[in-house]
Design a protein around this motif. Structure first.
Motif, PDB file in Angstrom:
ATOM      1  N   ILE A 115       0.771  -1.061  -0.099  1.00 36.66           N
ATOM      2  CA  ILE A 115      -0.021  -0.042   0.131  1.00 36.66           C
ATOM      3  C   ILE A 115       0.823   1.400   0.028  1.00 36.66           C
ATOM      4  O   ILE A 115       0.466   2.229  -0.575  1.00 36.66           O
ATOM      5  CB  ILE A 115      -0.987  -0.174   1.163  1.00 36.66           C
ATOM      6  N   LEU A 116       1.881   1.180   0.737  1.00 35.18           N
ATOM      7  CA  LEU A 116       2.751   2.379   0.860  1.00 35.18           C
ATOM      8  C   LEU A 116       3.675   2.400  -0.439  1.00 35.18           C
ATOM      9  O   LEU A 116       3.742   3.634  -0.987  1.00 35.18           O
ATOM     10  CB  LEU A 116       4.205   2.000   1.774  1.00 35.18           C
ATOM     11  N   ALA A 117       3.775   1.606  -1.239  1.00 37.00           N
ATOM     12  CA  ALA A 117       4.573   1.591  -2.487  1.00 37.00           C
ATOM     13  C   ALA A 117       3.519   2.325  -3.439  1.00 37.00           C
ATOM     14  O   ALA A 117       3.830   3.091  -4.319  1.00 37.00           O
ATOM     15  CB  ALA A 117       4.833   0.385  -2.960  1.00 37.00           C
ATOM     16  N   TRP A 118       2.239   1.592  -3.421  1.00 39.01           N
ATOM     17  CA  TRP A 118       1.252   2.635  -4.344  1.00 39.01           C
ATOM     18  C   TRP A 118       1.180   3.994  -3.969  1.00 39.01           C
ATOM     19  O   TRP A 118       1.012   4.744  -4.958  1.00 39.01           O
ATOM     20  CB  TRP A 118      -0.263   1.614  -4.002  1.00 39.01           C
ATOM     21  N   ALA A 119       0.948   4.488  -2.667  1.00 45.18           N
ATOM     22  CA  ALA A 119       0.905   5.731  -2.157  1.00 45.18           C
ATOM     23  C   ALA A 119       2.282   6.719  -2.698  1.00 45.18           C
ATOM     24  O   ALA A 119       2.000   7.551  -3.109  1.00 45.18           O
ATOM     25  CB  ALA A 119       0.896   5.753  -0.891  1.00 45.18           C
ATOM     26  N   LEU A 120       3.239   5.976  -2.737  1.00 50.82           N
ATOM     27  CA  LEU A 120       4.477   6.676  -2.999  1.00 50.82           C
ATOM     28  C   LEU A 120       4.351   6.947  -4.562  1.00 50.82           C
ATOM     29  O   LEU A 120       4.811   7.888  -5.059  1.00 50.82           O
ATOM     30  CB  LEU A 120       5.816   5.740  -2.821  1.00 50.82           C
ATOM     31  N   LEU A 121       4.123   5.980  -5.348  1.00 49.29           N
ATOM     32  CA  LEU A 121       4.079   6.327  -6.597  1.00 49.29           C
ATOM     33  C   LEU A 121       3.095   7.381  -6.981  1.00 49.29           C
ATOM     34  O   LEU A 121       3.097   8.290  -7.897  1.00 49.29           O
ATOM     35  CB  LEU A 121       3.558   4.917  -7.232  1.00 49.29           C
ATOM     36  N   TYR A 122       1.798   7.399  -6.436  1.00 50.22           N
ATOM     37  CA  TYR A 122       0.882   8.389  -6.485  1.00 50.22           C
ATOM     38  C   TYR A 122       1.327   9.774  -6.325  1.00 50.22           C
ATOM     39  O   TYR A 122       1.047  10.846  -6.641  1.00 50.22           O
ATOM     40  CB  TYR A 122      -0.341   8.319  -5.603  1.00 50.22           C
ATOM     41  N   CYS A 195       9.284   1.563  -5.932  1.00 51.52           N
ATOM     42  CA  CYS A 195       8.678   2.301  -4.980  1.00 51.52           C
ATOM     43  C   CYS A 195       8.555   1.449  -3.724  1.00 51.52           C
ATOM     44  O   CYS A 195       9.167   1.733  -2.701  1.00 51.52           O
ATOM     45  CB  CYS A 195       7.167   2.578  -5.293  1.00 51.52           C
ATOM     46  N   LEU A 196       8.426  -0.212  -3.929  1.00 52.98           N
ATOM     47  CA  LEU A 196       8.548  -0.889  -3.045  1.00 52.98           C
ATOM     48  C   LEU A 196       9.827  -1.206  -2.467  1.00 52.98           C
ATOM     49  O   LEU A 196      10.028  -1.142  -1.230  1.00 52.98           O
ATOM     50  CB  LEU A 196       8.007  -2.425  -3.439  1.00 52.98           C
ATOM     51  N   ILE A 197      10.845  -0.930  -3.124  1.00 49.68           N
ATOM     52  CA  ILE A 197      12.378  -1.204  -2.709  1.00 49.68           C
ATOM     53  C   ILE A 197      12.494   0.042  -1.869  1.00 49.68           C
ATOM     54  O   ILE A 197      13.149  -0.183  -0.700  1.00 49.68           O
ATOM     55  CB  ILE A 197      13.283  -1.143  -3.955  1.00 49.68           C
ATOM     56  N   ILE A 202      13.732   2.409   3.375  1.00 47.40           N
ATOM     57  CA  ILE A 202      13.455   3.240   4.469  1.00 47.40           C
ATOM     58  C   ILE A 202      13.027   2.736   5.871  1.00 47.40           C
ATOM     59  O   ILE A 202      13.419   2.896   7.053  1.00 47.40           O
ATOM     60  CB  ILE A 202      12.111   4.303   4.426  1.00 47.40           C
ATOM     61  N   CYS A 203      12.133   1.532   5.830  1.00 48.39           N
ATOM     62  CA  CYS A 203      11.681   0.821   6.956  1.00 48.39           C
ATOM     63  C   CYS A 203      12.740   0.098   7.718  1.00 48.39           C
ATOM     64  O   CYS A 203      13.006   0.047   8.895  1.00 48.39           O
ATOM     65  CB  CYS A 203      10.702  -0.141   6.715  1.00 48.39           C
ATOM     66  N   TYR A 204      13.806  -0.422   6.785  1.00 48.11           N
ATOM     67  CA  TYR A 204      14.906  -1.029   7.427  1.00 48.11           C
ATOM     68  C   TYR A 204      15.667  -0.036   8.016  1.00 48.11           C
ATOM     69  O   TYR A 204      16.088  -0.396   9.432  1.00 48.11           O
ATOM     70  CB  TYR A 204      15.930  -1.489   6.096  1.00 48.11           C
ATOM     71  N   PHE A 205      16.030   0.912   7.811  1.00 44.58           N
ATOM     72  CA  PHE A 205      16.733   1.803   8.829  1.00 44.58           C
ATOM     73  C   PHE A 205      15.765   2.730   9.632  1.00 44.58           C
ATOM     74  O   PHE A 205      16.583   3.192  10.601  1.00 44.58           O
ATOM     75  CB  PHE A 205      17.353   3.075   7.643  1.00 44.58           C
ATOM     76  N   CYS A 206      14.765   2.349   9.766  1.00 47.46           N
ATOM     77  CA  CYS A 206      13.899   2.819  10.914  1.00 47.46           C
ATOM     78  C   CYS A 206      14.018   1.992  11.888  1.00 47.46           C
ATOM     79  O   CYS A 206      13.875   2.466  13.072  1.00 47.46           O
ATOM     80  CB  CYS A 206      12.445   3.145  10.356  1.00 47.46           C
TER      81      CYS A 206
END
Length: 587
Positions: A115-122, A195-197, A202-206
């Motif tokens: 979902i976050l990948a879709w949102a990032l593309l948008y 976008c998924l990558i 981002i999540c990894y470094f969080c």
């Protein structure tokens, strides 16, 4: 900043803790306030009787939401352990609940991040000079496309059976390029994959340094969405037709309270939005100091969650009211839930406003940050639980935890690739509908409340809360932990099975039979862990069956002693000393 000390015990790193109360509160708030508050609660409220829906919602907040929220937090804060090992220490017989919760979180991590990948593309498309979902002048549009943002706004395209809006065609034909069915996986959508990558990195470094990094990130990710929500709320309420949307959102229909489905959806929403049953609250609470006032924290966090859902409803339905007003159609025509709201209805609404790029950017930044918090907290919970289960392996220096996190991300990412293909939406729905659904959470909640309320004991829980906070919880919690919460969860679980409807896509595509078999296998993979591991430990333990049962239902002896237990132990010791002295005096 969260502090992580390095100890000398066997060369293992110490577990660490939150640097302050703010980090804990923001981490929990960021996790429980997620996409469900924005795209699920408002629609449920509108669909299930408006203001009348608040009756079952508040009933389940009191009987399930707050009691389980406090219970799971207390478990973590008391044991200072992850979601699996806390059960080893409190009630070994129920350790399957911990494993089942982590499996559900793994499934959720695989699909939620898409979902976050879709949102990032948008979000990337939102910076275009003309929003690509606002017109029918694109290569992916069909002859049935209708531009409802232009001069023909009053054209009632919904009455034309073959017509589709530009926003729908952009979503289905440009972004997803959706195939005819799950059998046609098709090619990978490279834009979404990139976008998924990006989101996985981002999540990894969080979470790569545990609470040390998570504690820093939440200051931004948990607060900035509220700024965006406030901006969208103010803008939405100033639009023509906003009042009509708000009235549709909250106008009460008491007759809906007689429908069992309304109550079912209310309890499901509580479990989703409060993150109950999967161990998230246990892990986040385990990084608190022992004497943290978790009673007060939990109450205010639950209030924040519910209030955010209500406010998000005003922001969403003011926009939908504006869109219905501009198109001259009833609001039920444009009302959507889930991805349909985030990627069709809301983008379509902002495309009809002045300066649409600005509002699109605000909306998708809010969506990304709301989802990002939930995603990396889920990852942190799984990593903490695994690390606490294997401390001698993963807490050693040399980056073992970081390597384990890389392995975890790669596994989830590999499955996620299937969801960014042309048939990926069908795969996404299987995970969302079966592996992460409310039925699994309700089953966990039944045994969680039974194990802690009956086997561990409510009196022990009350003593622990009093020892940690200095005051005993409200008596209603005892009734909920022993009776109301397991009863409500069990009835809801049974009803969810009775009311089960096979998964479909867009109300027309019926999945092949093997998909339903696969879906139920995914659902059962977590459910079966609870009785399965209980039977395994009962049959492989030492001693008679009764001795094994007593041992598995009893907490370990290395738990922290409450003041009451210390006082009883001291009295017992003094009594033995007096008896010994009297015996010596006789001789």
């Amino acid at each position: 900043m969260a502090q992580v000390k390095h100890g000398e015990k066997g060369g293992l790193e110490e577990r660490g803790h939150w640097a302050g109360k703010a980090e804990y509160l923001l981490a929990v708030a960021g996790n429980v306030v997620g996409l469900g508050n924005v795209w699920r609660f408002p629609y449920l409220c509108y669909k299930n009787g408006g203001g009348a829906f608040l009756v079952p919602y508040l009933v389940f907040v009191v009987t399930c939401g707050v009691p389980l929220f406090l219970l799971e937090t207390v478990m973590g804060q008391f044991t200072q352990e992850g979601a699996i090992t806390t059960w080893h220490r409190l009630c070994p017989l129920a350790v399957g609940i911990g494993y089942a919760g982590q499996l559900i979180l793994v499934y959720s991590s695989m699909c939620y991040i898409v979902i976050l990948a879709w949102a990032l593309l948008y979000l990337c498309f939102s910076f275009s000079s003309t929003l690509p979902w606002a017109s029918c002048d694109n290569t992916w549009n069909t002859e049935n496309c209708v531009d409802i943002t232009g001069n023909n706004k009053t054209f009632n395209w919904t009455e034309q059976s073959n017509s589709t809006s530009a926003a729908v065609e952009f979503w289905e034909r440009r972004v997803l390029a959706i195939s005819a069915g799950i059998e046609e996986v098709g090619s990978v959508r490279w834009e979404i994959l990139l976008c998924l990558i990006a989101v996985w990195i981002i999540c990894y470094f969080c979470v790569w340094k545990g609470v040390k990094s998570t504690g820093k990130v939440v200051y931004f990710t948990a607060t900035f969405p509220y700024i965006m929500l406030l901006v969208l709320l103010v803008r939405g309420l100033t639009l023509p037709g906003a009042l009509q949307g708000v009235v549709y959102y909250l106008y009460p229909d008491p007759s809906k309270l007689l429908e069992p489905q309304v109550w079912m959806e209310a309890v499901s929403q509580i479990f989703f939005s409060f993150s109950l049953g999967v161990g998230t609250l246990t892990v986040l609470g385990s990084y608190n100091p022992y004497n943290n006032n978790c009673n007060k924290d939990c109450l205010w966090l639950c209030v924040l969650n519910s209030c955010t859902s209500m406010v998000a409803g005003f922001a969403v339905f003011s926009m939908l009211g504006f869109m219905a007003h501009e198109q001259n159609v009833p609001i039920e025509v444009v009302a959507e839930s889930g991805p349909g709201l985030a990627f069709i209805a809301y983008p379509q609404a902002v495309a009809m406003m002045p300066f649409p790029q600005l509002w699109a950017v605000c909306f998708f930044i809010m969506i990304i940050l709301l989802g990002l918090d939930t995603q990396f907290v889920m990852m942190e919970v799984v990593m903490t639980s695994v690390t606490d289960l294997l401390p001698t392996v993963l807490r050693r220096s040399g980056g073992r935890r970081e390597l384990c996190l890389v392995f975890y991300c790669l596994i989830c990412f590999s499955v996620g690739i299937l969801m960014v293909t042309e048939g990926g939406m069908y795969v996404f729905q299987i995970f969302d509908y079966y592996a992460c659904n409310g039925t699994c959470l309700l089953f966990l909640a039944v045994f969680l409340s039974l194990a802690m309320g009956w086997l561990f004991g409510t009196e022990n829980l009350y003593d622990i809360v009093q020892d940690m906070t200095g005051s005993r919880p409200c008596p209603i919690f005892k009734v909920c932990w022993k009776y109301l919460t397991p009863a409500v969860s069990l009835v809801s679980f049974i009803c969810s099975l009775v009311e089960y409807q096979p998964l479909t896509f867009n109300r027309w595509y019926v999945y092949p039979g093997w998909v339903y078999v696969l879906g139920w296998m995914m659902a059962l993979s977590s459910i079966i862990l609870i009785p399965g591991l209980a039977l395994f430990h009962l049959t492989t333990g030492k001693g008679t069956l009764k001795e094994r049962l007593v041992h598995l239902c009893s907490p370990t002896h290395d738990l922290p002693l409450t003041r009451k237990q210390k006082s009883e132990l001291q009295s017992l010791t003094e009594g033995k000393d007096c008896v010994a002295m009297a015996s010596q005096a006789k001789h």
